[in-house]
Design a protein around this motif. Structure first.
Motif, PDB file in Angstrom:
ATOM      1  N   VAL A 236     -17.208 -17.991  -7.720  1.00 18.44           N
ATOM      2  CA  VAL A 236     -16.889 -17.801  -9.000  1.00 18.44           C
ATOM      3  C   VAL A 236     -15.224 -17.009  -8.381  1.00 18.44           C
ATOM      4  N   LEU A 237     -15.236 -16.235  -7.462  1.00 21.00           N
ATOM      5  CA  LEU A 237     -14.193 -14.990  -7.141  1.00 21.00           C
ATOM      6  C   LEU A 237     -13.230 -16.499  -5.281  1.00 21.00           C
ATOM      7  N   GLY A 238     -13.756 -17.163  -4.845  1.00 15.67           N
ATOM      8  CA  GLY A 238     -13.620 -17.856  -4.374  1.00 15.67           C
ATOM      9  C   GLY A 238     -12.081 -18.448  -3.717  1.00 15.67           C
ATOM     10  N   ILE A 239     -11.039 -17.875  -5.116  1.00 15.19           N
ATOM     11  CA  ILE A 239      -9.623 -18.173  -4.933  1.00 15.19           C
ATOM     12  C   ILE A 239      -9.326 -17.206  -4.435  1.00 15.19           C
ATOM     13  N   PHE A 240      -9.755 -15.918  -4.288  1.00 14.36           N
ATOM     14  CA  PHE A 240      -9.454 -14.918  -3.714  1.00 14.36           C
ATOM     15  C   PHE A 240      -9.772 -14.646  -2.187  1.00 14.36           C
ATOM     16  N   SER A 241     -10.648 -15.756  -1.220  1.00 16.25           N
ATOM     17  CA  SER A 241     -11.086 -15.305  -0.089  1.00 16.25           C
ATOM     18  C   SER A 241     -10.512 -15.286   0.825  1.00 16.25           C
ATOM     19  N   GLY A 242     -10.468 -14.795   2.056  1.00 10.79           N
ATOM     20  CA  GLY A 242      -9.604 -14.766   2.744  1.00 10.79           C
ATOM     21  C   GLY A 242      -8.944 -13.600   3.265  1.00 10.79           C
ATOM     22  N   THR A 243      -7.629 -14.009   3.752  1.00 10.65           N
ATOM     23  CA  THR A 243      -5.921 -13.213   3.572  1.00 10.65           C
ATOM     24  C   THR A 243      -5.888 -12.534   2.361  1.00 10.65           C
ATOM     25  N   LYS A 244      -5.898 -12.947   1.042  1.00 14.31           N
ATOM     26  CA  LYS A 244      -5.580 -12.927  -0.348  1.00 14.31           C
ATOM     27  C   LYS A 244      -6.773 -11.814  -0.474  1.00 14.31           C
ATOM     28  N   PHE A 245      -7.606 -11.671   0.418  1.00 17.63           N
ATOM     29  CA  PHE A 245      -8.123 -10.561  -0.075  1.00 17.63           C
ATOM     30  C   PHE A 245      -7.782  -9.158   0.117  1.00 17.63           C
ATOM     31  N   VAL A 246      -7.184  -9.120   1.335  1.00 17.04           N
ATOM     32  CA  VAL A 246      -6.391  -8.275   2.247  1.00 17.04           C
ATOM     33  C   VAL A 246      -5.395  -6.878   1.082  1.00 17.04           C
ATOM     34  N   PRO A 247      -4.119  -7.792   0.486  1.00 20.38           N
ATOM     35  CA  PRO A 247      -3.496  -7.094  -0.173  1.00 20.38           C
ATOM     36  C   PRO A 247      -3.978  -6.282  -1.537  1.00 20.38           C
ATOM     37  N   MET A 248      -5.270  -7.421  -2.232  1.00 20.01           N
ATOM     38  CA  MET A 248      -6.205  -7.058  -3.182  1.00 20.01           C
ATOM     39  C   MET A 248      -6.336  -5.405  -3.264  1.00 20.01           C
ATOM     40  N   ILE A 249      -7.558  -5.506  -1.681  1.00 22.24           N
ATOM     41  CA  ILE A 249      -8.494  -4.104  -1.631  1.00 22.24           C
ATOM     42  C   ILE A 249      -7.462  -3.354  -0.767  1.00 22.24           C
TER      43      ILE A 249
ATOM     44  N   ILE B  56      -4.226  -2.303  -2.058  1.00 13.59           N
ATOM     45  CA  ILE B  56      -4.108  -1.439  -3.330  1.00 13.59           C
ATOM     46  C   ILE B  56      -4.702  -0.978  -3.219  1.00 13.59           C
ATOM     47  N   LEU B  57      -6.122  -0.946  -4.686  1.00  9.21           N
ATOM     48  CA  LEU B  57      -7.415  -0.265  -4.238  1.00  9.21           C
ATOM     49  C   LEU B  57      -7.079   0.755  -3.464  1.00  9.21           C
ATOM     50  N   CYS B  58      -7.684   0.419  -2.651  1.00  8.46           N
ATOM     51  CA  CYS B  58      -7.595   1.542  -1.498  1.00  8.46           C
ATOM     52  C   CYS B  58      -6.731   2.498  -1.568  1.00  8.46           C
ATOM     53  N   SER B  59      -4.823   2.044  -1.506  1.00  2.00           N
ATOM     54  CA  SER B  59      -4.264   3.139  -1.503  1.00  2.00           C
ATOM     55  C   SER B  59      -4.054   3.754  -2.980  1.00  2.00           C
ATOM     56  N   VAL B  60      -4.606   3.298  -4.209  1.00  2.00           N
ATOM     57  CA  VAL B  60      -4.587   4.197  -5.141  1.00  2.00           C
ATOM     58  C   VAL B  60      -5.921   5.287  -4.990  1.00  2.00           C
ATOM     59  N   VAL B  61      -6.695   5.517  -4.041  1.00  2.00           N
ATOM     60  CA  VAL B  61      -7.809   6.262  -3.686  1.00  2.00           C
ATOM     61  C   VAL B  61      -6.580   7.260  -2.979  1.00  2.00           C
TER      62      VAL B  61
ATOM     63  N   SER C 215       0.813  -1.321   0.114  1.00  2.00           N
ATOM     64  CA  SER C 215       0.291   0.061   0.213  1.00  2.00           C
ATOM     65  C   SER C 215       0.878   0.934   0.226  1.00  2.00           C
ATOM     66  N   PHE C 216       1.785   1.125   0.961  1.00  2.00           N
ATOM     67  CA  PHE C 216       2.486   2.375   0.881  1.00  2.00           C
ATOM     68  C   PHE C 216       3.615   2.617  -0.418  1.00  2.00           C
ATOM     69  N   VAL C 217       4.133   1.676  -1.458  1.00  2.00           N
ATOM     70  CA  VAL C 217       4.543   1.490  -2.471  1.00  2.00           C
ATOM     71  C   VAL C 217       3.169   2.239  -2.933  1.00  2.00           C
ATOM     72  N   THR C 218       2.199   1.747  -3.565  1.00  2.00           N
ATOM     73  CA  THR C 218       1.434   2.177  -4.407  1.00  2.00           C
ATOM     74  C   THR C 218       1.179   3.079  -4.330  1.00  2.00           C
ATOM     75  N   MET C 219       0.839   3.526  -3.029  1.00  2.00           N
ATOM     76  CA  MET C 219       0.124   4.766  -3.010  1.00  2.00           C
ATOM     77  C   MET C 219       1.363   6.041  -3.096  1.00  2.00           C
ATOM     78  N   HIS C 220       2.916   6.052  -2.898  1.00  2.00           N
ATOM     79  CA  HIS C 220       3.327   7.091  -3.426  1.00  2.00           C
ATOM     80  C   HIS C 220       3.883   6.800  -5.117  1.00  2.00           C
ATOM     81  N   ASN C 221       3.711   5.363  -5.733  1.00  2.00           N
ATOM     82  CA  ASN C 221       3.234   5.726  -7.588  1.00  2.00           C
ATOM     83  C   ASN C 221       2.518   6.366  -7.933  1.00  2.00           C
ATOM     84  N   VAL C 222       1.179   6.199  -7.514  1.00  2.00           N
ATOM     85  CA  VAL C 222       0.024   6.956  -7.636  1.00  2.00           C
ATOM     86  C   VAL C 222       0.295   8.537  -7.529  1.00  2.00           C
ATOM     87  N   MET C 223       0.572   9.103  -6.592  1.00  2.00           N
ATOM     88  CA  MET C 223       1.383  10.066  -7.147  1.00  2.00           C
ATOM     89  C   MET C 223       2.591  10.688  -7.721  1.00  2.00           C
ATOM     90  N   SER C 224       3.412   9.905  -7.219  1.00  2.00           N
ATOM     91  CA  SER C 224       4.431  10.424  -8.371  1.00  2.00           C
ATOM     92  C   SER C 224       3.710  10.269  -9.748  1.00  2.00           C
TER      93      SER C 224
END
Length: 519
Positions: A164-177, A179-184, A99-108
């Motif tokens: 259909v999205l079960g592979i992304f359930s649980g802890t694997k969902f945390v980095p994904m969400i 990243i999206l919030c870090s973009v915002v 998230s930290f890296v994503t936030m700075h890449n988006v700002m850059s």
């Protein structure tokens, strides 16, 4: 109940941030030694310091210290994410880095596209963050990311998605969400932060045009903006641009307070000028070398008697870089989050110190670029008395500020019961009535004393206490049992118990978690 949970979470902040705070003293000492003994002025005074092997040694010290200070924002982000994550803390740490890296890449990317950031010509308030040209949002940015990730992690680490999205359930969902919030977050910071920095540009112009009053604002704001990572934005324009002055030294036009002072040092006839020296932190000598040392002593004196030995090492290690090199963050971060009003007072006293050194024309710089308070006082003060350093005022003001900080901090800590280092909890002398238990025996006996495996919900620890959340406090052993198990006592709290084990508490926490398979 909801309010109490929020209060407990805020109280936890001090413990969560203890890890990065504990890194600062050793980093400050290494950075201070390296910066002081590679400074241009000191090397010119002692040519032996130009020896390649000595230069390498001191540069290595400086690099080691910078490895903490340069990456402090991401260290804070990781510490907060781990500290507030309820389970699966490793995933929270990973998500905070991403998230930290994503936030700075988006700002850059956004600011480069808008023409507001040139990677080849970074301006004040912009810097390379993990190699990314971005806005310098400092520790504040790391703290925001840490809290954001902790919130998302606790909300989604056990989420169940449609098949259909079960592979992304649980802890694997945390980095994904995350990243999206870090973009915002990157978009938001790109809009807000330049506006804040624009306001600081106006503040710089005010400082430059208002004499003694501006000097007060300079010292106060330089310290007050430290938690937000904006203090660099206050002083850097004065250091190296004509905002810090323009002068003709030995026929050469020199701009910027640091450059002018260096030229004055090298000149056989040029005298020091307080309108230049005030911008290279003459007031910081008083605050760093004397004031904060007094504040550190107050924190030691107000620590619980049983904790003074624990606190002494931390305070001494934090005071050394402040006194000798002007690196004050190790002390400041030790009380900034647990007693923010102390930091407000500290900022006000900083403004006062800058005002007095301006009025008394103390022409001795306090930045680490000139060796820090101690070496600068000797080499730029005592040894440059004929240039008008007026160094004699430093010990006089120093003694006054030492006691001013000491008595103010001591009064406020006791009056408002601030939880500065050593005041968090009581401990009893570490004695054991039974030292014959093996490591394995005592672990299982502790677990049984807590009501057994099924009664234990969560295990944590502070400096001295094993903090255990249990289902039923009634089946937890009494004080006599814990005495037999080498503890100094047990305290019941709202959701569990705290067993006082002194310095063994953190070790037992880790071992019990391993035995029980807890995160």
């Amino acid at each position: 109940m909801k309010d109490s949970r929020y209060f407990a979470a805020f109280q936890q902040l001090g413990k969560v941030l203890m890890t990065p705070v504990m890194l600062l003293p050793i980093a400050g000492i290494l950075l201070g030694i390296g910066a002081a003994f590679t400074s241009t002025n000191l090397v010119s005074t002692f040519p032996i310091l130009a020896n390649d092997y000595l230069k390498l040694f001191f540069n290595l010290c400086k690099s080691a210290g910078n490895s903490v200070f340069n990456f402090l924002p991401i260290i804070f982000a990781i510490s907060i994410a781990i500290g507030y994550a309820k389970k699966e803390k490793g995933i929270a740490a990973l998500a905070s880095v991403i998230s930290f890296v994503t936030m700075h890449n988006v700002m850059s990317t956004l600011l480069i596209h808008l023409g507001k950031l040139d990677p080849s010509n970074l301006t004040t308030g912009q810097s390379l963050v993990l190699g990314i040209p971005s806005l310098d949002v400092g520790v504040f940015g790391g703290i925001i990311v840490g809290f954001m990730v902790a919130f998302l992690h606790n909300k989604f680490y056990n989420i169940s998605l449609p098949p259909v999205l079960g592979i992304f359930s649980g802890t694997k969902f945390v980095p994904m969400i995350s990243i999206l919030c870090s973009v915002v977050l990157g978009f938001i910071m790109s809009g807000i932060w330049p506006a804040i920095q624009g306001g600081l540009t106006s503040l710089s112009n005010l400082i430059n045009s208002t004499g003694a009053f501006g000097t007060v604002i300079y010292g106060l704001s330089e310290r007050a903006l430290l938690p937000f990572g904006l203090h660099h934005f206050v002083y850097l324009p004065f250091f190296f641009t004509n905002l810090g002055g323009s002068a003709v030294i030995d026929g050469n036009v020199v701009e910027g307070a640091v450059n002018i002072y260096q030229a004055q040092l090298a000149s056989p006839s040029a005298m020091f000028n307080i309108d230049v020296t005030r911008f290279i932190m003459n007031g910081k000598i008083i605050v760093a070398a004397f004031g904060l040392t007094g504040g550190a002593l107050a924190m030691y004196k107000t620590a619980k008697p049983e904790k003074k030995n624990i606190v002494r090492g931390l305070i001494i290690a934090a005071a050394i870089p402040a006194f000798f090199t002007g690196i004050t963050e190790p002390i400041e971060y030790s009380f900034l989050f647990v007693a923010p009003m102390l930091f407000v007072v500290h900022s006000l006293y900083s403004g006062l110190a800058y005002f007095l050194t301006y009025i008394l024309q103390v022409n001795v710089p306090g930045t680490s670029a000139f060796g820090g308070p101690f070496l600068s006082t000797i080499f730029n003060g005592v040894m440059q008395a004929d240039k008008g350093s007026n160094w004699i005022w430093i010990p006089i003001l120093g003694v006054i500020f030492f006691f001013l900080y000491y008595f103010t901090f001591k009064f406020m800590i006791l009056k408002f019961n601030y939880k500065t280092p050593g005041r968090e909890d009581e401990i009893i002398n570490e004695t054991s009535e039974n030292n014959n238990l093996s490591k394995t025996d005592i672990l299982y006996d502790i677990i049984e004393g807590l009501g057994g495996k099924d009664n234990i919900i969560h295990v944590d620890a502070c400096f001295t206490r094993l903090r255990v959340k249990v289902k039923n406090k009634e089946i937890v052993g009494d004080t006599n049992l814990w005495k037999k198990l080498g503890a100094n006592g047990v305290v019941q709290v709202s959701d569990g118990v705290q067993v006082i084990y002194g310095s063994k508490a953190d070790v037992y926490k880790t071992q019990i978690r391993e035995v029980l398979g807890l995160d």
